[in-house]
Design a protein around this motif. Structure first.
Motif, PDB file in Angstrom:
ATOM      1  N   GLY A 176     -19.872  38.135  45.669  1.00 28.23           N
ATOM      2  CA  GLY A 176     -20.774  36.861  44.788  1.00 28.23           C
ATOM      3  C   GLY A 176     -21.014  36.864  43.788  1.00 28.23           C
ATOM      4  N   CYS A 177     -20.941  38.294  42.731  1.00 22.75           N
ATOM      5  CA  CYS A 177     -20.977  38.839  41.479  1.00 22.75           C
ATOM      6  C   CYS A 177     -20.766  39.614  40.210  1.00 22.75           C
ATOM      7  N   THR A 178     -20.732  39.578  39.588  1.00 23.93           N
ATOM      8  CA  THR A 178     -20.106  40.810  38.591  1.00 23.93           C
ATOM      9  C   THR A 178     -20.739  42.270  38.732  1.00 23.93           C
ATOM     10  N   SER A 179     -22.360  41.241  39.164  1.00 18.39           N
ATOM     11  CA  SER A 179     -23.137  43.091  38.507  1.00 18.39           C
ATOM     12  C   SER A 179     -23.048  43.568  39.816  1.00 18.39           C
ATOM     13  N   THR A 180     -22.956  42.889  41.084  1.00 18.82           N
ATOM     14  CA  THR A 180     -22.164  44.296  42.658  1.00 18.82           C
ATOM     15  C   THR A 180     -21.617  44.378  41.929  1.00 18.82           C
ATOM     16  N   ILE A 181     -20.019  44.283  41.420  1.00 18.78           N
ATOM     17  CA  ILE A 181     -19.279  45.116  41.427  1.00 18.78           C
ATOM     18  C   ILE A 181     -19.261  46.508  40.600  1.00 18.78           C
ATOM     19  N   ILE A 182     -19.857  46.065  39.189  1.00 15.12           N
ATOM     20  CA  ILE A 182     -20.209  46.840  37.946  1.00 15.12           C
ATOM     21  C   ILE A 182     -21.563  47.689  39.019  1.00 15.12           C
ATOM     22  N   THR A 183     -21.892  47.972  39.852  1.00 12.75           N
ATOM     23  CA  THR A 183     -22.836  48.503  40.242  1.00 12.75           C
ATOM     24  C   THR A 183     -22.096  50.109  41.396  1.00 12.75           C
ATOM     25  N   GLU A 184     -21.322  48.764  42.128  1.00  9.08           N
ATOM     26  CA  GLU A 184     -20.086  49.465  43.173  1.00  9.08           C
ATOM     27  C   GLU A 184     -20.033  50.933  41.535  1.00  9.08           C
ATOM     28  N   MET A 185     -18.705  50.646  40.548  1.00 11.15           N
ATOM     29  CA  MET A 185     -18.093  51.102  39.284  1.00 11.15           C
ATOM     30  C   MET A 185     -19.094  52.249  39.398  1.00 11.15           C
ATOM     31  N   PHE A 186     -20.501  52.194  38.917  1.00 13.23           N
ATOM     32  CA  PHE A 186     -21.441  53.200  38.645  1.00 13.23           C
ATOM     33  C   PHE A 186     -21.541  54.224  39.333  1.00 13.23           C
ATOM     34  N   ILE A 187     -21.834  53.619  41.198  1.00 13.14           N
ATOM     35  CA  ILE A 187     -21.822  54.562  41.891  1.00 13.14           C
ATOM     36  C   ILE A 187     -20.580  55.374  42.467  1.00 13.14           C
ATOM     37  N   GLU A 188     -18.751  54.578  42.300  1.00 17.51           N
ATOM     38  CA  GLU A 188     -18.095  55.252  42.161  1.00 17.51           C
ATOM     39  C   GLU A 188     -18.000  56.334  41.165  1.00 17.51           C
ATOM     40  N   GLU A 189     -18.525  56.864  39.708  1.00 17.74           N
ATOM     41  CA  GLU A 189     -18.817  57.247  38.550  1.00 17.74           C
ATOM     42  C   GLU A 189     -19.679  57.828  38.760  1.00 17.74           C
ATOM     43  N   LYS A 190     -19.741  58.023  39.802  1.00 21.86           N
ATOM     44  CA  LYS A 190     -21.590  59.062  40.056  1.00 21.86           C
ATOM     45  C   LYS A 190     -22.471  59.218  38.557  1.00 21.86           C
ATOM     46  N   ILE A 191     -22.888  57.920  37.762  1.00 20.76           N
ATOM     47  CA  ILE A 191     -23.798  57.898  36.960  1.00 20.76           C
ATOM     48  C   ILE A 191     -24.990  56.839  37.883  1.00 20.76           C
ATOM     49  N   ASP A 192     -26.466  57.379  37.458  1.00 17.87           N
ATOM     50  CA  ASP A 192     -27.163  57.096  37.946  1.00 17.87           C
ATOM     51  C   ASP A 192     -27.275  55.933  37.037  1.00 17.87           C
ATOM     52  N   ILE A 193     -27.937  54.679  37.840  1.00 19.00           N
ATOM     53  CA  ILE A 193     -28.408  53.459  36.745  1.00 19.00           C
ATOM     54  C   ILE A 193     -30.392  53.541  35.983  1.00 19.00           C
ATOM     55  N   PRO A 194     -30.105  53.222  35.766  1.00 20.43           N
ATOM     56  CA  PRO A 194     -31.953  53.658  35.171  1.00 20.43           C
ATOM     57  C   PRO A 194     -32.491  52.480  35.146  1.00 20.43           C
ATOM     58  N   VAL A 195     -33.493  52.235  35.522  1.00 19.96           N
ATOM     59  CA  VAL A 195     -34.389  51.322  36.284  1.00 19.96           C
ATOM     60  C   VAL A 195     -33.752  50.058  35.541  1.00 19.96           C
ATOM     61  N   GLN A 196     -34.209  50.359  34.291  1.00 22.60           N
ATOM     62  CA  GLN A 196     -34.687  48.705  33.890  1.00 22.60           C
ATOM     63  C   GLN A 196     -33.521  47.952  34.129  1.00 22.60           C
ATOM     64  N   LEU A 197     -31.905  48.835  34.004  1.00 19.43           N
ATOM     65  CA  LEU A 197     -30.764  48.476  34.309  1.00 19.43           C
ATOM     66  C   LEU A 197     -31.046  48.056  36.025  1.00 19.43           C
ATOM     67  N   ALA A 198     -31.482  48.608  36.489  1.00 16.70           N
ATOM     68  CA  ALA A 198     -31.045  47.930  38.151  1.00 16.70           C
ATOM     69  C   ALA A 198     -31.418  46.789  38.650  1.00 16.70           C
ATOM     70  N   GLY A 199     -32.627  46.752  37.329  1.00 12.05           N
ATOM     71  CA  GLY A 199     -33.685  45.366  37.922  1.00 12.05           C
ATOM     72  C   GLY A 199     -32.683  43.621  37.111  1.00 12.05           C
ATOM     73  N   LEU A 200     -32.206  43.780  36.371  1.00  5.94           N
ATOM     74  CA  LEU A 200     -31.199  43.293  35.783  1.00  5.94           C
ATOM     75  C   LEU A 200     -30.370  43.013  36.652  1.00  5.94           C
ATOM     76  N   MET A 201     -29.532  43.962  36.906  1.00  4.35           N
ATOM     77  CA  MET A 201     -28.373  43.992  37.946  1.00  4.35           C
ATOM     78  C   MET A 201     -28.715  42.642  38.800  1.00  4.35           C
ATOM     79  N   LEU A 202     -29.886  43.720  39.615  1.00  4.29           N
ATOM     80  CA  LEU A 202     -30.381  42.572  40.789  1.00  4.29           C
ATOM     81  C   LEU A 202     -30.645  41.066  40.229  1.00  4.29           C
TER      82      LEU A 202
END
Ligand code: MN
Ligand code: MN
Ligand code: MN
Ligand code: MN
Lengths: 198, 198
Positions: free
Chosen positions: A117-143
């Motif tokens: 459904g969304c590019t931001s879903t894929i990018i969130t997966e890439m954060f998880i794969e790379e084990k990089i923490d997602i900042p609160v504001q960026l999580a809100g924006l990707m949501l």
């Protein structure tokens, strides 16, 4: 390693703006020098999301070659939706959820697309794969981008992965997805705010 | 969900054959019905690797549409390197490490490319991401594909990721990479075996 620009499509929606910001953040964490830019003014929905999470709008460009030799594309791949001089720069990375149409390269590249459904879903997966923490504001924006692209997880393009990642991001951002989502989508269709601008 | 075929390019090298077998295995573990096939006879190097790990050669096809409506491509994306009737089927997935050239779709798809030495490196990453165990024989074959594409990690296209994944696969397969790799590459250039065939 020289600086790169990352951007979504012309006439940007929330995913185009947010995915560029998120992918720039991820790439910088991975050691690259990447700036998120946009190919046009944000719409009312995107302005609402950026204000809500107190995040700046990227600066707007029309052409890339005056600044850089290499670029990354998010939320699009079709050249006619991109910078005017895409043919003059090298695309090193693409993250997208659209069909591939007229996109050709001279060299191998990193291309990550999923039929979801969304590019931001894929990018969130890439954060998880790379084990990089997602900042609160960026999580809100990707949501916000997922809510926007999937109409609050109700569009026919929505997948279980979008739903799962949206819940994950809502938790990080500490957001009630339903009530925030309705406010966000309303901001995008708010006739009052539109006539204000005109 | 109907059956799909997955295949590498025409005139297959070891990566084209092995990546198809590995991606079919991964997709079947993820619940899809996928068969690996090949678009031509294996070369002497690939025969050596398949024999060494006692794994069967996929059957050979020329066209896909007589059998299926949907296909997956590995180790290529250019239509002229693919089945003769690619335009008549839907490509749902691509895993590749080449430039994108003349590849267009009518619908969104899963496309995973990295600018690295070997498709089998990317597929190994996908096993790791999906937390699917790699069988010993498949690890040996994917190691063979990396050795083949990177000339034992010495080609200019070789990346740190290829090196790291090759070590990981060698461990699973319990293989001495150097000595096996030299035997594999020699099998591919063995004039004796070639004149035997003629
Ligand atoms: Mn968009
Ligand atoms: Mn989008
Ligand atoms: Mn190949
Ligand atoms: Mn290859």
């Amino acid at each position: 390693m020289s600086k790169e620009l990352v951007f979504g499509h012309q006439k940007p929606d929330t995913d185009a703006i947010v995915a560029a910001k998120a992918f720039a953040y991820l790439q910088n964490k991975l050691g690259k020098d990447v700036e998120a830019v946009a190919l046009g003014e944000p719409n009312a929905e995107t302005v609402f999301a950026l204000n809500h999470f107190a995040e700046p709008m990227p600066r707007i460009i029309k052409a890339a070659k005056p600044e850089v030799d290499e670029v990354m594309l998010v939320d699009h791949n079709e050249p006619q939706q991109s910078v005017s001089d895409l043919a003059d720069v090298t695309v090193t990375d693409v993250v997208d959820h659209h069909r591939i149409n007229g996109f050709n390269t001279a060299q191998p590249l990193n291309y990550r697309a999923e039929a979801i459904g969304c590019t931001s879903t894929i990018i969130t997966e890439m954060f998880i794969e790379e084990k990089i923490d997602i900042p609160v504001q960026l999580a809100g924006l990707m949501l916000s981008a997922i809510i926007s692209d999937t109409l609050l997880l109700k569009s026919p393009t929505t997948t279980d992965k979008d739903r799962e990642i949206a819940r994950f991001l809502a938790q990080i951002a500490d957001i009630d997805m339903e009530s925030y989502g309705i406010d966000l989508l309303k901001a995008g269709t708010d006739l009052a705010s539109k006539s204000d601008k005109e």
